[in-house]
Design a protein around this motif. Structure first.
Motif, PDB file in Angstrom:
ATOM      1  N   VAL A   1       0.842  -1.202   0.000  1.00 51.57           N
ATOM      2  CA  VAL A   1       0.000   0.000   0.000  1.00 51.57           C
ATOM      3  C   VAL A   1       0.876   1.251   0.000  1.00 51.57           C
ATOM      4  CG1 VAL A   1      -0.283   0.109   2.515  1.00 51.57           C
ATOM      5  CG2 VAL A   1      -2.042   1.062   1.039  1.00 51.57           C
ATOM      6  N   ARG A   2       2.028   1.203   0.677  1.00 49.09           N
ATOM      7  CA  ARG A   2       2.925   2.359   0.708  1.00 49.09           C
ATOM      8  C   ARG A   2       3.555   2.583  -0.673  1.00 49.09           C
ATOM      9  NH1 ARG A   2       3.747   7.189   2.096  1.00 49.09           N
ATOM     10  NH2 ARG A   2       5.916   7.808   2.352  1.00 49.09           N
ATOM     11  N   ASN A   3       3.811   1.486  -1.401  1.00 47.76           N
ATOM     12  CA  ASN A   3       4.293   1.601  -2.776  1.00 47.76           C
ATOM     13  C   ASN A   3       3.379   2.493  -3.601  1.00 47.76           C
ATOM     14  OD1 ASN A   3       6.535   0.043  -4.343  1.00 47.76           O
ATOM     15  ND2 ASN A   3       6.083  -1.220  -2.546  1.00 47.76           N
ATOM     16  N   ILE A   4       2.082   2.402  -3.287  1.00 50.58           N
ATOM     17  CA  ILE A   4       1.103   3.157  -4.058  1.00 50.58           C
ATOM     18  C   ILE A   4       0.936   4.567  -3.517  1.00 50.58           C
ATOM     19  CG2 ILE A   4      -1.307   3.194  -4.816  1.00 50.58           C
ATOM     20  CD1 ILE A   4      -1.286   0.133  -4.535  1.00 50.58           C
ATOM     21  N   THR A   5       0.892   4.693  -2.175  1.00 53.08           N
ATOM     22  CA  THR A   5       0.580   6.019  -1.626  1.00 53.08           C
ATOM     23  C   THR A   5       1.746   6.994  -1.743  1.00 53.08           C
ATOM     24  OG1 THR A   5       1.194   5.230   0.570  1.00 53.08           O
ATOM     25  CG2 THR A   5      -1.143   5.177   0.011  1.00 53.08           C
ATOM     26  N   VAL A   6       2.982   6.474  -1.858  1.00 55.59           N
ATOM     27  CA  VAL A   6       4.118   7.398  -1.796  1.00 55.59           C
ATOM     28  C   VAL A   6       4.055   8.442  -2.907  1.00 55.59           C
ATOM     29  CG1 VAL A   6       5.710   5.838  -3.031  1.00 55.59           C
ATOM     30  CG2 VAL A   6       6.614   7.615  -1.557  1.00 55.59           C
ATOM     31  N   ALA A   7       3.760   7.998  -4.134  1.00 53.89           N
ATOM     32  CA  ALA A   7       3.699   8.971  -5.229  1.00 53.89           C
ATOM     33  C   ALA A   7       2.450   9.844  -5.112  1.00 53.89           C
ATOM     34  CB  ALA A   7       3.725   8.255  -6.579  1.00 53.89           C
ATOM     35  N   LEU A   8       1.344   9.253  -4.654  1.00 54.17           N
ATOM     36  CA  LEU A   8       0.123  10.051  -4.483  1.00 54.17           C
ATOM     37  C   LEU A   8       0.386  11.210  -3.526  1.00 54.17           C
ATOM     38  CD1 LEU A   8      -2.650   7.296  -4.139  1.00 54.17           C
ATOM     39  CD2 LEU A   8      -2.086   8.683  -6.134  1.00 54.17           C
ATOM     40  N   GLN A   9       1.082  10.911  -2.427  1.00 52.47           N
ATOM     41  CA  GLN A   9       1.305  11.940  -1.415  1.00 52.47           C
ATOM     42  C   GLN A   9       2.391  12.921  -1.821  1.00 52.47           C
ATOM     43  OE1 GLN A   9       1.039   8.765   1.995  1.00 52.47           O
ATOM     44  NE2 GLN A   9       1.086  10.786   2.927  1.00 52.47           N
ATOM     45  N   LYS A  10       3.510  12.382  -2.331  1.00 53.64           N
ATOM     46  CA  LYS A  10       4.655  13.249  -2.570  1.00 53.64           C
ATOM     47  C   LYS A  10       4.571  13.961  -3.915  1.00 53.64           C
ATOM     48  CE  LYS A  10       6.183  11.746   1.267  1.00 53.64           C
ATOM     49  NZ  LYS A  10       5.970  12.570   2.473  1.00 53.64           N
ATOM     50  N   VAL A  11       3.912  13.350  -4.903  1.00 54.11           N
ATOM     51  CA  VAL A  11       3.851  13.972  -6.223  1.00 54.11           C
ATOM     52  C   VAL A  11       2.523  14.689  -6.417  1.00 54.11           C
ATOM     53  CG1 VAL A  11       3.949  13.569  -8.703  1.00 54.11           C
ATOM     54  CG2 VAL A  11       5.400  12.232  -7.174  1.00 54.11           C
ATOM     55  N   LEU A  12       1.424  13.979  -6.179  1.00 49.74           N
ATOM     56  CA  LEU A  12       0.110  14.592  -6.403  1.00 49.74           C
ATOM     57  C   LEU A  12      -0.385  15.363  -5.181  1.00 49.74           C
ATOM     58  CD1 LEU A  12      -1.784  11.816  -8.404  1.00 49.74           C
ATOM     59  CD2 LEU A  12      -0.446  13.732  -9.251  1.00 49.74           C
ATOM     60  N   LYS A  13       0.351  15.269  -4.057  1.00 56.69           N
ATOM     61  CA  LYS A  13       0.035  16.008  -2.832  1.00 56.69           C
ATOM     62  C   LYS A  13      -1.347  15.648  -2.295  1.00 56.69           C
ATOM     63  CE  LYS A  13       3.875  18.277  -3.517  1.00 56.69           C
ATOM     64  NZ  LYS A  13       5.080  17.722  -2.907  1.00 56.69           N
ATOM     65  N   VAL A  14      -1.750  14.404  -2.524  1.00 53.32           N
ATOM     66  CA  VAL A  14      -2.995  13.917  -1.937  1.00 53.32           C
ATOM     67  C   VAL A  14      -2.741  13.694  -0.451  1.00 53.32           C
ATOM     68  CG1 VAL A  14      -4.627  11.978  -1.940  1.00 53.32           C
ATOM     69  CG2 VAL A  14      -3.627  12.796  -4.083  1.00 53.32           C
ATOM     70  N   ASP A  15      -3.715  14.010   0.412  1.00 53.56           N
ATOM     71  CA  ASP A  15      -3.435  13.819   1.840  1.00 53.56           C
ATOM     72  C   ASP A  15      -3.482  12.336   2.194  1.00 53.56           C
ATOM     73  OD1 ASP A  15      -5.827  13.063   3.688  1.00 53.56           O
ATOM     74  OD2 ASP A  15      -6.700  14.448   2.219  1.00 53.56           O
ATOM     75  N   GLY A  16      -2.872  12.024   3.320  1.00 50.06           N
ATOM     76  CA  GLY A  16      -2.598  10.633   3.696  1.00 50.06           C
ATOM     77  C   GLY A  16      -3.792   9.714   3.633  1.00 50.06           C
ATOM     78  N   ARG A  17      -4.898  10.144   4.234  1.00 50.77           N
ATOM     79  CA  ARG A  17      -6.027   9.225   4.312  1.00 50.77           C
ATOM     80  C   ARG A  17      -6.621   8.966   2.931  1.00 50.77           C
ATOM     81  NH1 ARG A  17     -11.200  10.752   7.746  1.00 50.77           N
ATOM     82  NH2 ARG A  17      -9.669  11.063   9.396  1.00 50.77           N
ATOM     83  N   GLU A  18      -6.726  10.029   2.131  1.00 50.60           N
ATOM     84  CA  GLU A  18      -7.303   9.841   0.796  1.00 50.60           C
ATOM     85  C   GLU A  18      -6.381   8.967  -0.064  1.00 50.60           C
ATOM     86  OE1 GLU A  18      -8.118  13.428  -1.444  1.00 50.60           O
ATOM     87  OE2 GLU A  18      -8.604  12.151  -3.167  1.00 50.60           O
ATOM     88  N   ALA A  19      -5.075   9.176   0.105  1.00 52.93           N
ATOM     89  CA  ALA A  19      -4.117   8.365  -0.653  1.00 52.93           C
ATOM     90  C   ALA A  19      -4.316   6.896  -0.328  1.00 52.93           C
ATOM     91  CB  ALA A  19      -2.686   8.796  -0.325  1.00 52.93           C
ATOM     92  N   LYS A  20      -4.495   6.615   0.949  1.00 55.09           N
ATOM     93  CA  LYS A  20      -4.664   5.233   1.360  1.00 55.09           C
ATOM     94  C   LYS A  20      -5.956   4.660   0.783  1.00 55.09           C
ATOM     95  CE  LYS A  20      -3.761   2.026   4.878  1.00 55.09           C
ATOM     96  NZ  LYS A  20      -3.136   1.726   6.148  1.00 55.09           N
ATOM     97  N   GLU A  21      -7.019   5.487   0.789  1.00 49.83           N
ATOM     98  CA  GLU A  21      -8.287   5.017   0.215  1.00 49.83           C
ATOM     99  C   GLU A  21      -8.126   4.687  -1.265  1.00 49.83           C
ATOM    100  OE1 GLU A  21     -11.263   7.969   1.034  1.00 49.83           O
ATOM    101  OE2 GLU A  21     -11.157   7.549   3.198  1.00 49.83           O
ATOM    102  N   ARG A  22      -7.438   5.609  -1.971  1.00 47.86           N
ATOM    103  CA  ARG A  22      -7.241   5.370  -3.405  1.00 47.86           C
ATOM    104  C   ARG A  22      -6.401   4.117  -3.637  1.00 47.86           C
ATOM    105  NH1 ARG A  22      -6.099  11.183  -6.276  1.00 47.86           N
ATOM    106  NH2 ARG A  22      -5.261   9.913  -7.972  1.00 47.86           N
ATOM    107  N   ALA A  23      -5.409   3.916  -2.785  1.00 42.53           N
ATOM    108  CA  ALA A  23      -4.547   2.742  -2.927  1.00 42.53           C
ATOM    109  C   ALA A  23      -5.352   1.466  -2.706  1.00 42.53           C
ATOM    110  CB  ALA A  23      -3.386   2.820  -1.939  1.00 42.53           C
ATOM    111  N   MET A  24      -6.165   1.459  -1.648  1.00 45.30           N
ATOM    112  CA  MET A  24      -6.940   0.258  -1.335  1.00 45.30           C
ATOM    113  C   MET A  24      -7.948  -0.039  -2.443  1.00 45.30           C
ATOM    114  SD  MET A  24      -5.574  -0.998   1.240  1.00 45.30           S
ATOM    115  CE  MET A  24      -6.692  -2.386   1.266  1.00 45.30           C
ATOM    116  N   GLU A  25      -8.508   1.045  -3.002  1.00 46.10           N
ATOM    117  CA  GLU A  25      -9.453   0.901  -4.109  1.00 46.10           C
ATOM    118  C   GLU A  25      -8.789   0.171  -5.278  1.00 46.10           C
ATOM    119  OE1 GLU A  25     -11.084   4.305  -7.052  1.00 46.10           O
ATOM    120  OE2 GLU A  25     -11.128   4.822  -4.914  1.00 46.10           O
ATOM    121  N   GLN A  26      -7.563   0.573  -5.598  1.00 34.92           N
ATOM    122  CA  GLN A  26      -6.864  -0.053  -6.731  1.00 34.92           C
ATOM    123  C   GLN A  26      -6.405  -1.474  -6.398  1.00 34.92           C
ATOM    124  OE1 GLN A  26      -7.045   1.125  -9.614  1.00 34.92           O
ATOM    125  NE2 GLN A  26      -7.864   3.114  -8.974  1.00 34.92           N
ATOM    126  N   LEU A  27      -5.965  -1.670  -5.135  1.00 36.10           N
ATOM    127  CA  LEU A  27      -5.546  -3.019  -4.749  1.00 36.10           C
ATOM    128  C   LEU A  27      -6.742  -3.980  -4.824  1.00 36.10           C
ATOM    129  CD1 LEU A  27      -3.112  -2.327  -1.767  1.00 36.10           C
ATOM    130  CD2 LEU A  27      -2.539  -3.302  -3.992  1.00 36.10           C
TER     131      LEU A  27
END
Lengths: 385, 247
Positions: B102-128
């Protein structure tokens, strides 16, 4: 079908010779004999020393004959105890036993190891013989050494531990200063080294060149020169009255930075190219990719060499003596050197060595543990994938 | 965007040299939204290089890459911004081994797209969940099978919500029994209308899912067309020989 083929093969070929040879007995006893021999020689000798030191004792006639008198020669009793224990009948028994058992293990192991029917037994036989060699060497050396006429002067000048009485706190504080300097130097070196390593990996020569020049300079000149030179520069050249310890920490950091830059560079280069590509393809900038994907992996891989360099630096802190450290601010080597020059007794150097080992041995154990964990841990698994 | 410029990607006269080695010799290609471009060809024919030119992991020596109507070979292009809109999946997975799935997915969401942590995790889980490895969210790549790793890699690319997905021989490093699970995810993606460019050796997949197919050899497009027709009726001797070997 297969069985039939085997039958015909067996019928048509001669019975092969049994290359395993006859089975020998008692491989474990060889191993145990080797162990007992080396234990007698090393642990037994130390135990006798401790027993004699605790029990105490008067100056023996032999010691008096060698010129040891309680009120005339410093530490006469301690020296006498060491020699007396070494020349005691108990020690003779120990050493002869060790020699005999060791010899027996050598002969038994050497003649039988080829006949052992399992690898484990063979390993026991070989290990027993090797331990026997070590025990015999130690016992023979001690037998020879203790009988020589040089034993008294040697013990008086090198193993005269009475000199170290009451210096424990000095060595302890010195070890603290040694660690303090090495730790700050290493921390600075890690920061400088990581930045330099990133520079050396740049695709632009104008970025690489100064980093390489720095690294080559600090790796190409002796640390002792760097200490002397920078101290002179700080005090005379710039007119800063910074202390020797401060100068040393700065120089250690500059020097370590050069060595650690090479360590980090190797670590960064060992990360598969695909990691950088994956990070960049997610829209990360070069520096984001380095920070989140590459550097964390590289740092894990270089923890053992970094700690190795830390151990080296702990020992290199001794070079601060060229700057002439103020009395009462010495590190480990300084304390030993100070004690030696005021008494001309080398027992202080033995104390210094014990001080260094007390610091470095645990660190070396940690390095080895870290290496083992890295090899079996996360990075290893991922590397295989 | 102009209605006539519906192409998501357009390659114009792409050449690539590695030293003296002329890998790509003038390739043109156009892909509209929702289409799947399949690229087949013998190894060493430049397929992967071509794909990597699309997201500029390889800079074309000559020619232009147009993405969403802009020439991204223009050196003023912010490639980092472009790449957030274009996912790629590699043959070797290239997951970050020191991060959980899940961190593999959220890292770019947070650091590149500046999505906040919780939303990044939701998006990651959705894709997983979408690729069927939600249960392995907290596992490290080294604890996953090849097929699971590759699906996490696909999820990582999808979480950026790309307009185009590039697949570079994504099943070539997998054990045969794990190939199917990855191809199924890709088929599902294609059915959902994702624009894709797929370099592959899976001819069945190429025929079934591809909108267009090109056969490359020697750095050139030797044959192109509808996959079913191309497979049924190869025009050139080179493609006939290639198909005889792989089918």
């Amino acid at each position: 079908m297969e069985a039939a083929v085997n039958e015909t093969v067996r019928e048509t070929t001669e019975t092969p010779p049994d290359v395993r040879g006859p089975t020998s007995a008692w491989p474990l006893s060889i191993f145990v004999a080797g162990w007992i021999a080396i234990t007698l020689a090393v642990v037994g000798t130390l135990a006798l020393q401790v027993a004699r030191a605790v029990e105490g004792g008067l100056i023996t006639p032999e010691c008096q004959a060698a010129g040891l008198e309680v009120n005339k020669s410093f530490g006469a009793r301690g020296v006498c105890n060491v020699v007396t224990a070494l020349r005691s009948p108990a020690e003779t028994t120990l050493l002869v036993l060790a020699l005999a058992l060791g010899g027996a293990a050598i002969v038994a192991g050497w003649t039988t190891y080829k006949g052992m029917d399992t690898r484990r037994k063979r390993d026991h036989a070989i290990a027993g013989a090797v331990l026997g060699v070590q025990a015999a060497l130690v016992a023979a050396f001690l037998l020879l050494f203790r009988s020589g006429s040089l034993l008294f002067p040697f013990v008086r000048n090198v193993l005269n531990f009475t000199y170290l009485r009451g210096t424990f706190h000095l060595f302890l504080e010195a070890a603290g200063r040694t660690l303090y300097m090495a730790f700050l130097g290493e921390a600075g070196g890690i920061a400088i080294g990581l930045i330099l390593a990133l520079f050396t990996l740049s695709k632009r020569r104008v970025v690489r060149a100064p980093a390489r020049a720095y690294i080559n300079f600090f790796r190409g000149t002796p640390l002792i020169w760097q200490l002397s030179f920078f101290y002179a520069v700080f005090t005379l050249g710039v007119g800063l009255s910074v202390g020797t310890v401060f100068t040393a920490i700065i120089v250690f950091a500059l020097n370590m930075g050069a060595y650690l830059a090479e360590v980090f560079r190797a670590g960064l280069q060992s990360i598969e190219r695909g990691q950088m590509e994956a990070a960049r393809s997610l829209g990360m900038s070069y520096f984001q990719a380095m920070r989140y994907a590459i550097v964390p992996q590289a740092v894990r891989r270089v923890i053992p060499p970094i700690m190795n360099d830390f151990v080296v630096l702990i020992k290199d802190t001794s070079l601060i003596f060229v700057l002439g450290v103020i009395l009462g601010q010495e590190e480990l080597f300084g304390v030993g050197q100070e004690g030696y020059s005021s008494t001309f007794n080398a027992t202080f150097f033995v104390g210094t060595a014990l001080g260094y080992l007390a610091v470095t041995l645990p660190l070396i154990a940690i390095v080895n543990a870290a290496e083992r964990r890295l090899r079996s841990g996360l990075v290893g698994i991922a590397g295989a994938a | 965007m102009q209605p006539e410029d519906r192409a998501i990607v357009r390659l114009e006269g792409i050449h690539k040299w590695f030293g003296d080695h002329h890998v790509l010799r003038g390739i043109d290609l156009e892909l509209d939204a929702g289409e799947v471009q399949v690229v087949i060809g013998p190894s060493g024919s430049g397929k992967s290089t071509l794909l990597r030119c699309v997201n500029m992991l390889e800079i074309p020596s000559e020619g232009h890459v147009w993405f969403e109507g802009r020439d991204i070979t223009d050196c003023r292009t912010d490639l980092n911004a472009v790449r957030t809109r274009m996912g790629i999946v590699f043959q070797a997975f290239n997951l970050f081994p020191h991060m959980t799935a899940v961190r593999n997915i959220t890292v770019a969401l947070q650091k590149v797209l500046k999505v906040d942590g919780r939303e990044a995790k939701e998006r990651a889980m959705e894709q997983l969940t979408r690729v069927g490895v939600a249960g392995k969210a907290e596992a490290y790549p080294g604890q996953l099978s090849g097929g699971q790793q590759q699906r996490v890699a696909i999820a990582r690319a999808l979480a950026m919500r790309p307009k185009l997905m590039l697949f570079d021989e994504v099943t070539s490093a997998l054990d045969p029994e794990l190939v199917g699970e990855v191809l199924d995810v890709m088929k599902q993606l294609a059915e959902e209308g994702m624009t894709m460019m797929v370099v592959t050796h899976e001819m069945g997949f190429a025929r079934e899912v591809g909108t267009w197919l090109i056969f490359t050899d020697g750095g050139m497009v030797v044959e192109r067309g509808n996959p079913t027709e191309v497979f049924a009726n190869p025009q050139t001797e080179r493609l006939q020989q290639f198909l005889a070997k792989v089918l």
